[in-house]
Every structure is written in C-alpha cells, then in structure tokens.
Design an enzyme around this catalytic site. Structure first.
Site, PDB file in Angstrom:
ATOM      1  N   HIS A 230      16.690  -2.040  34.656  1.00 30.92           N
ATOM      2  CA  HIS A 230      17.979  -2.355  34.603  1.00 30.92           C
ATOM      3  C   HIS A 230      19.735  -1.447  34.803  1.00 30.92           C
ATOM      4  O   HIS A 230      20.097  -2.075  34.303  1.00 30.92           O
ATOM      5  CB  HIS A 230      17.877  -3.204  32.999  1.00 30.92           C
ATOM      6  N   GLY A 231      19.332  -0.445  34.324  1.00 33.30           N
ATOM      7  CA  GLY A 231      20.583   0.236  34.376  1.00 33.30           C
ATOM      8  C   GLY A 231      21.514   0.087  33.427  1.00 33.30           C
ATOM      9  O   GLY A 231      20.911  -0.045  32.327  1.00 33.30           O
TER      10      GLY A 231
ATOM     11  N   GLU B 252       1.229   0.954  10.290  1.00 27.03           N
ATOM     12  CA  GLU B 252      -0.353   0.889  10.370  1.00 27.03           C
ATOM     13  C   GLU B 252      -0.861   1.591  10.784  1.00 27.03           C
ATOM     14  O   GLU B 252      -1.711   1.792  11.515  1.00 27.03           O
ATOM     15  CB  GLU B 252      -0.334  -0.663  10.901  1.00 27.03           C
TER      16      GLU B 252
ATOM     17  N   ARG C   4      18.817  -7.996  41.529  1.00 30.64           N
ATOM     18  CA  ARG C   4      19.939  -6.694  41.546  1.00 30.64           C
ATOM     19  C   ARG C   4      19.698  -6.382  43.037  1.00 30.64           C
ATOM     20  O   ARG C   4      18.563  -5.950  43.709  1.00 30.64           O
ATOM     21  CB  ARG C   4      19.801  -6.348  40.293  1.00 30.64           C
TER      22      ARG C   4
ATOM     23  N   GLY D 281       1.887   8.119   2.718  1.00 28.45           N
ATOM     24  CA  GLY D 281       2.004   7.414   3.538  1.00 28.45           C
ATOM     25  C   GLY D 281       0.417   6.998   4.030  1.00 28.45           C
ATOM     26  O   GLY D 281      -0.131   6.917   4.248  1.00 28.45           O
ATOM     27  N   SER D 282       0.626   8.013   5.420  1.00 36.45           N
ATOM     28  CA  SER D 282      -0.667   8.230   5.875  1.00 36.45           C
ATOM     29  C   SER D 282      -1.960   8.809   4.921  1.00 36.45           C
ATOM     30  O   SER D 282      -3.199   8.388   5.491  1.00 36.45           O
ATOM     31  CB  SER D 282      -1.120   9.286   7.425  1.00 36.45           C
TER      32      SER D 282
ATOM     33  N   GLN E 118      15.369   1.837  32.552  1.00 37.07           N
ATOM     34  CA  GLN E 118      15.480   2.178  33.205  1.00 37.07           C
ATOM     35  C   GLN E 118      15.632   1.283  35.131  1.00 37.07           C
ATOM     36  O   GLN E 118      16.745   1.759  35.429  1.00 37.07           O
ATOM     37  CB  GLN E 118      14.357   2.996  34.406  1.00 37.07           C
TER      38      GLN E 118
ATOM     39  N   LEU F 176       0.500  -1.131   0.264  1.00 38.57           N
ATOM     40  CA  LEU F 176      -0.036   0.067  -0.069  1.00 38.57           C
ATOM     41  C   LEU F 176       0.755   1.365  -0.108  1.00 38.57           C
ATOM     42  O   LEU F 176       0.650   2.142  -0.526  1.00 38.57           O
ATOM     43  CB  LEU F 176      -0.635   0.315   1.303  1.00 38.57           C
ATOM     44  N   THR F 177       1.953   1.207   0.583  1.00 38.23           N
ATOM     45  CA  THR F 177       3.198   2.633   0.889  1.00 38.23           C
ATOM     46  C   THR F 177       3.414   2.786   0.395  1.00 38.23           C
ATOM     47  O   THR F 177       3.810   1.708  -0.184  1.00 38.23           O
ATOM     48  CB  THR F 177       3.530   2.444   1.984  1.00 38.23           C
TER      49      THR F 177
HETATM   50  N1  COS Z   1     -13.636  -0.529   6.313  1.00 42.13           N
HETATM   51  C1  COS Z   1     -13.998  -1.133   5.347  1.00 42.13           C
HETATM   52  N2  COS Z   1     -13.753   0.080   4.677  1.00 42.13           N
HETATM   53  C2  COS Z   1     -13.567   0.952   5.360  1.00 42.13           C
HETATM   54  C3  COS Z   1     -13.003   1.611   6.556  1.00 42.13           C
HETATM   55  C4  COS Z   1     -13.167   0.020   6.929  1.00 42.13           C
HETATM   56  N3  COS Z   1     -12.278  -0.216   8.347  1.00 42.13           N
HETATM   57  N4  COS Z   1     -12.496   2.929   6.814  1.00 42.13           N
HETATM   58  C5  COS Z   1     -13.031   3.629   5.823  1.00 42.13           C
HETATM   59  N5  COS Z   1     -14.042   2.340   4.749  1.00 42.13           N
HETATM   60  C6  COS Z   1     -14.369   2.832   3.446  1.00 42.13           C
HETATM   61  C7  COS Z   1     -15.294   3.790   3.749  1.00 42.13           C
HETATM   62  O1  COS Z   1     -16.420   3.633   4.203  1.00 42.13           O
HETATM   63  C8  COS Z   1     -15.403   4.596   2.569  1.00 42.13           C
HETATM   64  O2  COS Z   1     -16.380   4.195   1.474  1.00 42.13           O
HETATM   65  P1  COS Z   1     -17.042   5.050   0.194  1.00 42.13           P
HETATM   66  O3  COS Z   1     -16.405   5.244  -0.132  1.00 42.13           O
HETATM   67  O4  COS Z   1     -17.929   3.859  -0.094  1.00 42.13           O
HETATM   68  O5  COS Z   1     -18.064   6.010   1.397  1.00 42.13           O
HETATM   69  C9  COS Z   1     -14.610   4.559   2.681  1.00 42.13           C
HETATM   70  O6  COS Z   1     -13.252   3.380   2.569  1.00 42.13           O
HETATM   71  C10 COS Z   1     -13.044   5.698   2.290  1.00 42.13           C
HETATM   72  O7  COS Z   1     -13.402   5.866   3.549  1.00 42.13           O
HETATM   73  P2  COS Z   1     -12.371   7.463   4.545  1.00 42.13           P
HETATM   74  O8  COS Z   1     -13.311   8.780   4.222  1.00 42.13           O
HETATM   75  O9  COS Z   1     -12.802   7.047   6.181  1.00 42.13           O
HETATM   76  O10 COS Z   1     -11.390   7.772   4.223  1.00 42.13           O
HETATM   77  P3  COS Z   1     -10.495   8.617   4.246  1.00 42.13           P
HETATM   78  O11 COS Z   1      -9.671   9.231   3.603  1.00 42.13           O
HETATM   79  O12 COS Z   1     -10.753   9.953   4.909  1.00 42.13           O
HETATM   80  O13 COS Z   1      -9.314   7.806   5.386  1.00 42.13           O
HETATM   81  C11 COS Z   1      -7.243   7.770   7.143  1.00 42.13           C
HETATM   82  C12 COS Z   1      -8.078   8.128   5.492  1.00 42.13           C
HETATM   83  C13 COS Z   1      -6.795   8.330   7.453  1.00 42.13           C
HETATM   84  C14 COS Z   1      -8.272   6.953   7.378  1.00 42.13           C
HETATM   85  C15 COS Z   1      -6.786   6.439   5.984  1.00 42.13           C
HETATM   86  O14 COS Z   1      -6.283   6.879   4.809  1.00 42.13           O
HETATM   87  C16 COS Z   1      -6.117   5.760   6.937  1.00 42.13           C
HETATM   88  O15 COS Z   1      -6.547   4.377   7.606  1.00 42.13           O
HETATM   89  N6  COS Z   1      -4.625   6.245   6.413  1.00 42.13           N
HETATM   90  C17 COS Z   1      -3.446   5.006   6.860  1.00 42.13           C
HETATM   91  C18 COS Z   1      -2.779   4.424   6.096  1.00 42.13           C
HETATM   92  C19 COS Z   1      -2.155   3.162   6.986  1.00 42.13           C
HETATM   93  O16 COS Z   1      -2.214   2.611   8.355  1.00 42.13           O
HETATM   94  N7  COS Z   1      -0.933   3.084   6.481  1.00 42.13           N
HETATM   95  C20 COS Z   1       0.495   2.657   6.847  1.00 42.13           C
HETATM   96  C21 COS Z   1       0.292   1.403   5.548  1.00 42.13           C
HETATM   97  S1  COS Z   1      -0.020  -0.212   6.165  1.00 42.13           S
HETATM   98  S2  COS Z   1       2.170  -0.151   6.615  1.00 42.13           S
END
Ligand code: COS
Length: 385
Positions: free
Chosen positions: A339-340, A364, A269, A132-133, A337, A126-127
């Site tokens: 364990h020093g 995640e 200890r 990222g976020s 801490q 995904l990333t």
């Molecule tokens: N399960 C199923 N569907 C989901 C869901 C879930 N937990 N969360 C959201 N959805 C769906 C929503 O229902 C929505 O669907 P519709 O378009 O049909 O309405 C869609 O996904 C978009 O949802 P949302 O509006 O919550 O999306 P956002 O863009 O606001 O999401 C966050 C933002 C920040 C929550 C998201 O991008 C996120 O989790 N980011 C972090 C990413 C991450 O964890 N990266 C690590 C990767 S793995 S190391």
C-alpha cells in the site's frame, strides 16, 4: 485421515460469519480503534448471531458446533476486527470451554447461558504482574475459610476485565505444592474486595478492553471452586489449548484480510503506466501472503480436526498458534509495503492489522513458549525445568 472438505453446514456458517463481519464489524473497526472504544453494542450483535460460546452444547445456550466450524467463525471475525475477535476467543475458549470441561452441573447452568447470550462477559485471570510465561508460579493466594475461600492478589493484562461479570481466577492454595496447589475459582466481579483498573496506551487492540484486577480478601463460597483444588493448572493449560487455537484462527483472518486488501489495492494503483500488481516485486509480496495464509489455515484446520476427533492436540495447537500469529505479523507488514504511504494511515485496514497482530505473538503464550512446547514434544527434553 484429515478431510479438508467443508460440510454444507460449515460453508453456510462461514458465509454467514463473512457477511456479518463485512456488514457489521469491519465498518466500525476504524472508529473503535481510533477512539479506544470497547463496542459493547457490537459485542451484543456478535452474541445475537450465536458467535459467543458457539462450541458450547445447545442445552447450555451455545450452538454446539465443532472446533472446525468455530475456527471458520473466528477467522471471519478476526478479518473484520481483532478487538472483537478477542472477545470471542476469551469468552468462548478461555471461559466457556473451561466451564464445559471442568464446571459442575450447577456452575454450567448458572454461567454458560449468560455467557453465550452476551448477558454476561467473562475474563480469564491467570497472568499476574510478576507471572507470565512461568504460569505455575502464581502469587495470588486462596486461603480456606469456613464455608469457602478468601482470595488475595493481582492479575495483569486481563482482556475484558473491566466489563466482565465473571472472572476465572487462578490462585495458589499451598505454595509448597507448586502447580499441584493451584485452584480455579469462579469469582463474580461484584464481590466485595474485587476491583479493576483500565490499561491504556496499547500499540494495538485499542478497541478491546484490557484490565488489571485486584482481589483484596475476596470471599467466595465452596461452590465457586471449579474442579478440584490442585487441578487449577490443568484447567488453565486446557483453556489455553482452546484459546491458542482461537488466536491462531483469528490470525488466519488477519492474513486473509491483508491479502485481500493488497490484491485490491495493487490492481487499482498505477505506477509507470501499469497497475503495481503487474510488477514482479509486488507479485512476490502477494505470493508470500498467499502461501502463508494457506499454510496457517491448514495448520488451524488440522488442530481443529484433532480436537473434533478427541485426539491429543496440544503440540499441534502450539504449532498452529506459532505459525499463524507470526504469519499474521508478516502478512500485515507486507500489506503495508504494497500500500505504500496509504498503508501507513488508517484509510485502509492494514496498519491496524499490523498493530493488532503484534500482540498475538505475546498473549496466550509467547512464540518462544510455543517453540519450547513444540521442541519438548519433539525431543522429550524440557527446556523449562
Ligand atoms: N491440558 C491439560 N493438562 C496439562 C496440559 C494441557 N494442555 N499441559 C500440561 N498439563 C498438565 C500436565 O499433565 C502436568 O500434570 P501433572 O502434574 O499431573 O503431571 C501439569 O499440567 C504440569 O505440566 P507441565 O510440566 O507441562 O508444566 P510446565 O510448568 O512445564 O508448563 C509451560 C510450562 C511453559 C508450558 C506453561 O507454564 C505455559 O504454557 N506457559 C505460558 C502461559 C501462558 O500462555 N500465559 C498466557 C496467559 S493467557 S493471556
């Protein structure tokens, strides 16, 4: 009503996982960490125990256990070594749980038995370097071609990427549709145009494999598409509902390991003629660890119970992930801490606990993202748009 009483089967699984973690995982953790060695032999032992894909139904090679039982397994493996816990989390939660929920019958039959047996590892793409976020904003593109798709792009910080036979790759098919254009593909990593590069120099999780993936015009057939075009973002988010739970459970293991090591050390200890465990300031460190471990475990068990009873659990999973990961960092730090100076070298597991815990508040979904998810549910207001 939430029932925290474990069944006889859950107790047995926990005992088995605990004994396995103590006998097989913990003794190898230090050397694997020192040598940055991804221990594939140990991964196979974990698979042989049925701890990869434990939540997968038995007909596809899993153990068919519920989320609470899975959480107990992950906690014990996390106490032993977070690098190995990462393998369990990625394969089971990010890859297998996605296949179970979104895969076609053919896709399940092709991949799940291999993943559960350890014959194949899987990773979650995904990333990206610039994504990222804001996970919906993918640069990786999938273009329709005759009979399939052509995928191009790059993925970053991918656990198990160099060793996986299967990569779940999330790609944008139509940028105008934003998250509604994302699709998820099951990409065999031996596909022409697919390559990986190892990432080194990490603070922790040194015994875990981390990769950068490159997809250069990788072509896959229609049968590689999982779910529908446009469902990719939901697949990713639902995978993270499982993955964040698993990370949280692993962090309960770090909390417990930090506590166990601290109690043992503090009783042995002696300073000022007494065991340091008898001093009030050391007792404060230990009591904080007890409370945080109990609280983290309670939140994980609640999230597991919600999953097992098919109730909405995204917010509660974020709560568990946020609390348990931050608690793991605090407990590991407090354990050093106690364990020093001895806690600052790897004769004891506590410095590794701290280095390994640190990434869990990042991957995640960072702690900040979990807070925004939690507060969005509480207020009805979305800080992300
Ligand atoms: N399960 C199923 N569907 C989901 C869901 C879930 N937990 N969360 C959201 N959805 C769906 C929503 O229902 C929505 O669907 P519709 O378009 O049909 O309405 C869609 O996904 C978009 O949802 P949302 O509006 O919550 O999306 P956002 O863009 O606001 O999401 C966050 C933002 C920040 C929550 C998201 O991008 C996120 O989790 N980011 C972090 C990413 C991450 O964890 N990266 C690590 C990767 S793995 S190391």
């Amino acid at each position: 009503m939430i029932d925290f009483e474990l069944t006889d089967e859950q107790r047995l699984v926990r005992e088995t996982a605990r004994e396995f973690a103590d006998r097989e995982i913990a003794p190898r953790a230090r050397e694997n960490d020192r040598n940055e060695h991804f221990d594939t032999e140990l991964v196979q032992k974990i698979a042989d125990m049925g701890f990869l894909g434990a939540i997968v139904p038995e007909e596809y090679g899993g153990r068919g256990v519920d989320y609470r039982t899975y959480g107990l397994i992950v906690e014990e493996i996390g106490r032993g070594c977070s690098a190995m816990r990462t393998v369990v989390s990625v394969v089971t939660s990010l890859v297998c749980s996605s296949l179970v929920r979104w895969g076609s019958e053919e896709q399940k039959q092709e991949w799940l038995p291999q993943l559960c047996s350890g014959e194949a590892l899987g990773c979650f793409g995904l990333t990206e370097p610039d994504t990222g976020s804001d996970a919906a904003n993918l640069k990786t593109r999938a273009q329709r071609i005759d009979g399939g798709w052509r995928i191009s792009g790059g993925k970053m910080w991918i656990s198990l990427g160099n060793y996986s036979k299967l990569a779940l790759v999330f790609a944008q098919t139509d940028p105008d549709k934003q998250h509604g254009g994302i699709a998820c593909f099951l990409v065999p990593t031996d596909s022409p145009g697919f390559s990986t590069q190892e990432i080194h120099g990490k603070l922790g999780l040194k015994g875990s494999d981390t990769a950068e993936l490159s997809l250069d015009d990788v072509e896959v057939g229609d049968d590689a598409l999982m779910g529908e075009v446009g469902e990719g973002f939901k697949i990713a988010m639902s995978a993270l509902d499982s993955g964040r739970y698993s990370v949280a459970a692993g962090c309960v293991g770090i909390c417990q390991g930090s506590l166990d090591a601290s109690i043992a050390y503090a009783k042995e200890r002696r300073q000022f003629g007494k065991p340091i465990a008898s001093f009030q300031l050391v007792q404060e460190l230990i009591s904080d660890m007890v409370v945080e471990t109990d609280a983290a475990r309670g939140l994980v068990w609640r999230a597991g119970w919600l999953k097992d009873t098919d109730r909405p659990n995204t917010t509660e999973t974020s709560i568990a992930k946020l609390y348990a990961t931050e608690a793991a960092v605090r407990c590991a730090n407090a354990a050093i801490q106690v364990h020093g100076g001895s806690g600052y070298v790897d004769d004891y597991p506590v410095e590794r606990y701290l280095r390994d815990a640190r990434v869990t508040t990042l991957y995640e979904g960072t702690s900040q993202i979990q807070k925004l998810i939690i507060a969005r549910a509480a207020t009805g207001l979305n800080a992300m748009t």
